[in-house]
Design an enzyme around this catalytic site. Structure first.
Site, PDB file in Angstrom:
ATOM      1  N   GLY A 528       0.792  -1.216   0.000  1.00 24.14           N
ATOM      2  CA  GLY A 528       0.000   0.000   0.000  1.00 24.14           C
ATOM      3  C   GLY A 528       0.825   1.267   0.000  1.00 24.14           C
ATOM      4  CD  GLU A 755      10.340   0.676   9.385  1.00 21.85           C
ATOM      5  OE1 GLU A 755      10.012  -0.221  10.169  1.00 21.85           O
ATOM      6  OE2 GLU A 755      11.422   0.675   8.777  1.00 21.85           O
TER       7      GLU A 755
END
Length: 826
Positions: A528, A755
């Site tokens: 995604g 992240e």
């Protein structure tokens, strides 16, 4: 040059239309004729001995084709970093939700009925629910046989560890921490706790397995690391890698939670027993009970510093609660451990990290594994240190933050240290210095939060570039205002974090077709993030072709080249470099064809955005060169391979959070987050900004709402309706700034973003809450109940002090009266 061919231009993701129309293929869209539905029976107890399992009635149920328990399959264990988890519980269950038996039936209803007919007799055992209790000498050992587990390297180094619940231990540091503490003027120690949270992906785990007469195994799954899964299955099933084929499609979200073995071995054994394909889909309840959520932690930080605020020493003890099994992680100790010292200049440091077994759900990777936990502790601790020496939190960080060329506090050599620039830009672009002291607005250069001078940060140097993005329309209200809901206090807080660019290995192929178009063939999955678009863009840049002429193919470990998997912020760096090398190789092959056609050398041939030219005036497009080469020569397959085992590149993130705290109820509302990320080069800024905004909202949920609580090992949340995930109405305004300038190891100087944007949010919010309400919460999530309790306790202490002062004043008057000869008796 078209806009889409430039780095830094917004790229349209080709798969977007497929996803919104339902044409995109996900794992659950794969179907095989006559497949069976698989279901598993899970333990209701967190720790128990399995006395007896009776499956007779289940086997006799019409429509049931297979029922298996641990007695029906080989005694093997699986896991990435350590193979410690059985396929089905054998002898004991170690957490509520562990698989005990499995069935395969013609449909889901029949499978569920079969589960209800299985009788299991348990003998409950004492529960280890707290990691600190599990570490104590004399605690019941959950894995007494673990010295024999595959991959367990740590047990060779620590004698007697088999008598403890410590699954792994690591120690890092520089200098002499005892010497540093001895030189310090001030020493502070604080302990923080973080909770277990689910990754929050939309698509549940799905597995479909077909076993054939040729002993081959075909797997369809939404695992984001199919090649790693294939290798682990080969070990568990005792098969060669070439006999296993893993198929995959798009992945409906991951956030770290779909990189480990889940139901594949169970489906395999059910398929072998039934002779038919078997599929399993985890329910939302099963996801919350038995997937691999973020580790809960207990973190103790002890820092020594001088009166002027200079850090001298830091000691960190970090306990990661592994849960019942640690195999879902690449290593039992997740990588965030080394960041427990922060991004600061500290000459004397020591980290002790522990992975501890408990009777809880096995923990696994979750966006930036370990980082949000340790940075919540580090950056909350940092504000407490600043307060102790009377410095503004920003000035304290500026004083101690790492500069280029300095060694990291855990002993690593970092390249491209942009920590100061990232911090300065966050302050420059936020309300820091403009709204201080809970509503007393001050301009930069005037007094800071605690009465200290706050200097205007220097302008960002000219070799850096920033990209601005602002979402939402939240207007900052006045700092002190009343509504019918109560009195609100405004607060602002900051945090600074660091995360390295991801490492790993990948191979890629770029095929050039006769019409001049190209196809990238890669084993990388797309959970995604839009990674397929960025890999196509990299190939387009190298080939000088429009993005529309580049397609992407993968989906099968039997056909696509190897890739490490989509995780650890590695795809753009590692897979991107493999694609870049493959594209260069393919272009060189076409250049050779052009030279042969034009009668010139490579040095004489020029190529610019799809057009080859020779000094003699010959020219041709990519399509013309391919078409003119004939069938025997127009097969162009460029190959590229890239591996990065070690790296010095790292990224920094700074966030400033603004909150309102209702001092009557403890409710916290996050108004705005200013986020600055050091990203090297933004290849697709729109996608980068989306990552930042999503990370902030996810980090806010971690800070304020989300939790998978357990009472004595028993889960208290078993539905998404009870799991307080942040939603759109909760989202704050996100002002995002991308700091470019310090090149990373990825294509065209890119670093990473997937992240790094999440870890600063929770500590920034926690620090803002303290600024607003004057209460420090040391354990996440920071719920309204915790804030209200802290505020009530603060008020009680204040009343007590006031009464004490009144008594003291009365005593002083009494003493004065006695001196005057007046006496009062009761």
């Amino acid at each position: 040059m078209s806009a889409e061919m430039r780095n830094g231009a917004t790229l349209i993701r080709r798969e977007t239309w497929e996803k919104v129309t339902g044409e995109a293929v996900f794992a659950a869209d794969f179907e095989l004729p006559q497949h069976l539905e698989g279901k598993v029976l899970r333990s209701p107890y967190p720790h128990a001995r399995i006395v007896r399992i009776d499956t007779v009635k289940a086997r006799q149920l019409r429509g049931v084709h297979a029922v298996i328990t641990a007695d029906d399959i080989p005694n093997v264990r699986f896991g990435n970093g350590v193979a410690d988890q059985p396929v089905l519980a054998r002898g004991r269950v170690l957490f509520a939700g562990e698989k005990v038996a499995a069935v395969a039936a013609v449909d889901e209803d029949t499978a569920l009925e079969a589960l209800s007919l299985i009788t299991v007799e348990y003998e409950e055992l004492p529960v280890l629910a707290d990691p600190l209790a599990a570490m104590r000498e004399g605690a019941q050992v959950l894995h007494p046989e673990r010295r024999n587990y595959r991959h367990n390297r740590v047990l060779e180094k620590i004698p007697g560890l088999e008598m403890m619940n410590i699954g792994d231990h690591a120690r890092y540091g520089i200098g002499d921490v005892e010497e540093g503490m001895a030189e310090a003027n001030i020493i502070l120690e604080h302990t923080f706790r973080t909770q277990t949270v689910h990754q929050g992906y939309l698509e549940p785990h799905f597995t479909l397995v077909q076993t054939g007469r040729d002993k081959g195994v075909r797997v369809w799954t939404n695992n984001k690391a199919p090649f790693q899964l294939r290798g682990e299955l080969a070990k568990v099933l005792g098969l060669p890698v070439t006999d296993i084929e893993v198929n995959y499609g798009f992945i409906g979200g991951d956030f770290g939670g779909k990189g480990a073995v889940m139901d594949e071995p169970v489906c395999y054994y059910l398929s072998k027993a039934s002779g038919r394909p078997v599929q399993m889909v985890m329910t939302a309840r099963e996801e919350l009970l038995a997937a691999n959520p973020r580790h809960a932690t207990v973190i103790t930080l002890k820092s020594g510093l001088k009166h002027d605020g200079r850090l001298l020493a830091r000691q960190a003890t970090v306990v990661f609660e592994s849960g019942a099994y640690a195999g879902a992680n690449s290593h039992p100790l997740v990588g965030g451990l080394r960041r427990a010292l922060g991004a600061y200049r500290i000459p004397h440091t020591l980290i002790d990290g522990y992975a501890v077994y408990t009777n809880s759900v096995p923990a696994g990777h979750c966006r930036a594994p370990g980082d949000p936990q340790v940075f919540f502790a580090v950056e909350s601790h940092t504000d407490l240190l600043a307060e102790a020496v009377g410095l503004d939190p920003y000035e304290f960080r500026r004083l101690n933050v790492l500069r280029p060329g300095e060694l990291s506090p855990s002993g690593l050599k970092w390249a491209g240290i942009n920590a100061l620039e990232t911090l300065d830009l966050a302050v420059e672009r936020s309300e820091w210095g403009r709204t201080k002291n809970r509503g007393e607005k001050e301009e930069k250069g005037q007094k800071g939060q605690k009465g200290q001078e706050t200097t205007v940060p220097p302008a960002i140097s000219s070799d850096h570039r920033e990209i601005e993005y602002i979402s939402g329309k939240n207007k900052l209200p006045e700092a002190n205002w009343k509504t019918s809901l109560g009195t609100y206090q405004y607060g602002i807080g900051m945090a600074l974090t660091e995360r390295a660019t991801g490492l790993g290995g990948s191979a890629a192929v770029v095929a050039i077709h006769t019409d001049g178009s190209a196809t990238v063939i890669s084993g990388a999955t797309d959970p995604g993030t839009g990674s397929q678009t960025i890999l196509r863009h990299i190939a387009a840049q190298e080939l000088g072709l429009p993005l529309a002429k580049i397609s992407f193919r993968g989906g099968n470990t039997g056909m696509a080249p190897y890739d490490n998997g989509s995780g650890s912020s590695r795809v753009t760096h590692v897979t991107g470099q493999a694609v870049r090398l493959a594209a260069q190789d393919a272009l060189n092959q076409v250049r050779e064809l052009a030279c042969a056609q034009f009668g010139c050398t490579q040095g004489e041939l020029s190529y610019d955005h799809g057009l080859f030219k020779s000094p003699q005036g010959n020219s041709g497009t990519m399509a013309q060169i391919m078409a003119g080469s004939g069938r025997s020569k127009n097969i162009i397959l460029g190959r590229g391979g890239y591996a990065a085992e070690k790296g010095e590149s790292t990224c920094f993130s700074a966030q400033v959070a603004e909150v309102l705290v209702d001092t009557d109820t403890g409710q916290v509302r996050v108004l705005r987050v200013t986020a600055v990320n050091d990203i090297g080069q933004a290849l697709n800024p729109a996608a980068v900004q989306a990552q930042v905004e999503g990370a902030v909202v996810q980090g806010m949920g971690f800070a304020l709402n989300e939790e998978l609580p357990r009472v004595n090992g028993r889960p208290q949340v078993q539905s998404l309706a009870d799991y307080k995930m942040a939603t759109a109405p909760d989202a704050p305004s996100v002002n995002s700034y991308l700091l470019e300038g310090s090149p990373g190891p990825g294509p065209f100087g890119s670093k990473a973003i997937g992240e790094q944007g999440i870890a600063a949010t929770a500590p920034a919010i926690a620090n803002a809450i303290y600024h607003a309400a004057g209460v420090r919460i040391f354990d996440l999530p920071i719920t309204a109940e915790k804030v209200k309790k802290a505020l009530d306790e603060k008020r009680t202490r204040k009343v007590g002090r006031e009464r004490g002062e009144e008594k003291g004043q009365a005593g002083e008057k009494g003493q004065a009266g006695e001196k005057a000869g007046d006496r009062h008796e009761i």
